[in-house]
Design a protein around this motif. Structure first.
Motif, PDB file in Angstrom:
ATOM      1  N   SER A 119       0.824  -1.208   0.000  1.00  0.00           N
ATOM      2  CA  SER A 119       0.000   0.000   0.000  1.00  0.00           C
ATOM      3  C   SER A 119       0.857   1.256   0.000  1.00  0.00           C
ATOM      4  O   SER A 119       0.574   2.217  -0.720  1.00  0.00           O
ATOM      5  CB  SER A 119      -0.919   0.029   1.226  1.00  0.00           C
ATOM      6  N   ASP A 120       1.901   1.239   0.817  1.00  0.00           N
ATOM      7  CA  ASP A 120       2.770   2.416   0.922  1.00  0.00           C
ATOM      8  C   ASP A 120       3.453   2.715  -0.412  1.00  0.00           C
ATOM      9  O   ASP A 120       3.582   3.881  -0.806  1.00  0.00           O
ATOM     10  CB  ASP A 120       3.826   2.201   2.005  1.00  0.00           C
ATOM     11  N   LYS A 121       3.865   1.663  -1.113  1.00  0.00           N
ATOM     12  CA  LYS A 121       4.490   1.861  -2.426  1.00  0.00           C
ATOM     13  C   LYS A 121       3.502   2.449  -3.420  1.00  0.00           C
ATOM     14  O   LYS A 121       3.818   3.363  -4.175  1.00  0.00           O
ATOM     15  CB  LYS A 121       5.031   0.524  -2.972  1.00  0.00           C
ATOM     16  N   LEU A 122       2.298   1.909  -3.409  1.00  0.00           N
ATOM     17  CA  LEU A 122       1.259   2.389  -4.315  1.00  0.00           C
ATOM     18  C   LEU A 122       0.931   3.855  -4.024  1.00  0.00           C
ATOM     19  O   LEU A 122       0.767   4.665  -4.945  1.00  0.00           O
ATOM     20  CB  LEU A 122       0.009   1.515  -4.160  1.00  0.00           C
ATOM     21  N   ALA A 123       0.847   4.186  -2.756  1.00  0.00           N
ATOM     22  CA  ALA A 123       0.580   5.573  -2.350  1.00  0.00           C
ATOM     23  C   ALA A 123       1.679   6.506  -2.849  1.00  0.00           C
ATOM     24  O   ALA A 123       1.407   7.615  -3.325  1.00  0.00           O
ATOM     25  CB  ALA A 123       0.461   5.655  -0.836  1.00  0.00           C
ATOM     26  N   GLU A 124       2.907   6.033  -2.765  1.00  0.00           N
ATOM     27  CA  GLU A 124       4.052   6.846  -3.216  1.00  0.00           C
ATOM     28  C   GLU A 124       4.044   7.000  -4.743  1.00  0.00           C
ATOM     29  O   GLU A 124       4.198   8.113  -5.271  1.00  0.00           O
ATOM     30  CB  GLU A 124       5.351   6.175  -2.764  1.00  0.00           C
ATOM     31  N   PHE A 125       3.851   5.909  -5.459  1.00  0.00           N
ATOM     32  CA  PHE A 125       3.854   5.958  -6.929  1.00  0.00           C
ATOM     33  C   PHE A 125       2.795   6.931  -7.455  1.00  0.00           C
ATOM     34  O   PHE A 125       3.048   7.751  -8.328  1.00  0.00           O
ATOM     35  CB  PHE A 125       3.573   4.574  -7.536  1.00  0.00           C
TER      36      PHE A 125
END
Length: 221
Positions: free
Chosen positions: A36-42
């Motif tokens: 989730s954190d990666k998706l939020a960042e991307f």
């Protein structure tokens, strides 16, 4: 804007499970926080964990743009209430037997291309909730328009066998540049493997170099 490879549940079909706009992403309950954190960042979004119709199939069952979100009648009241409370979107329910709304509707903030299967009343509800012009159209022989088309504010990817005249109409309604494309090494059902907002394009992990080139033409130029 970048194009980034990503996977969900060890598979490339991220569009089936997740839906995004420019500020939020809806992901299934229990989805790994690191993912989730990666998706939020991307995508430069805030992540909300939810279910729709008590399933993980959020992308397949719902449609969202920056103005609203449409849920099927199979959605539970607590799911509706959560989205109403936690987002600033207009939340609507589309009363149709075609509960996989993500499969029959493609929308951005300007327009929506929807399946001929939907009624005129359905089209009015879509227009009211998402704040867009709505047209009904088959694409490459498919009534499941949401499966074979995905768009953000500037670009769209469409089934590789889409008709040129249809593409012109769709490009005009959505206000985008449009390119024929496949995803995940030859899959023509482009929305199954793409998450697109106006910050980034995230694609399934099996997407090939030539497919990324076509997506670059659609979304980045």
């Amino acid at each position: 804007m970048d194009i980034i490879k990503y996977d969900v549940y060890r598979g490339p079909n991220l569009g089936v499970y997740i839906t995004v706009n420019d500020s939020i992403g809806l992901v299934p309950m229990g989805f790994a926080k690191t993912k989730s954190d990666k998706l939020a960042e991307f995508l430069n979004i805030e992540i909300h964990n939810t279910a729709i119709a008590n399933t993980r199939l959020i992308g397949a069952l719902s449609v969202m743009n920056n103005k609203g979100i449409l849920l099927p009648t199979t959605a539970y009241q607590n799911e509706y209430d959560y989205l109403k409370k936690e987002t600033d979107l207009q939340v609507g329910v589309l009363d149709t037997k075609f509960n996989a709304l993500g499969n029959v509707i493609c929308a951005n903030d300007k327009g929506a291309i929807v399946s001929p299967w939907l009624s005129k009343q359905d089209c009015q509800t879509i227009s009211d909730v998402l704040g867009v012009e709505v047209i009904q159209k088959r694409i490459a022989g498919f009534n499941q328009t949401g499966v074979v088309l995905i768009a953000n504010a500037t670009g769209a990817a469409i089934h590789p066998e889409a008709d040129e005249e249809d593409m012109k109409v769709i490009a005009n309604v959505l206000g985008v540049k449009i390119e024929q494309c496949s995803i995940n090494n030859g899959i023509p059902y482009v929305s199954s493997g793409i998450l697109a907002n106006n910050h980034c394009i995230v694609v399934g992990s099996l997407t090939t170099g030539p497919e990324i080139m076509m997506l670059t033409r659609a979304f980045l130029n």
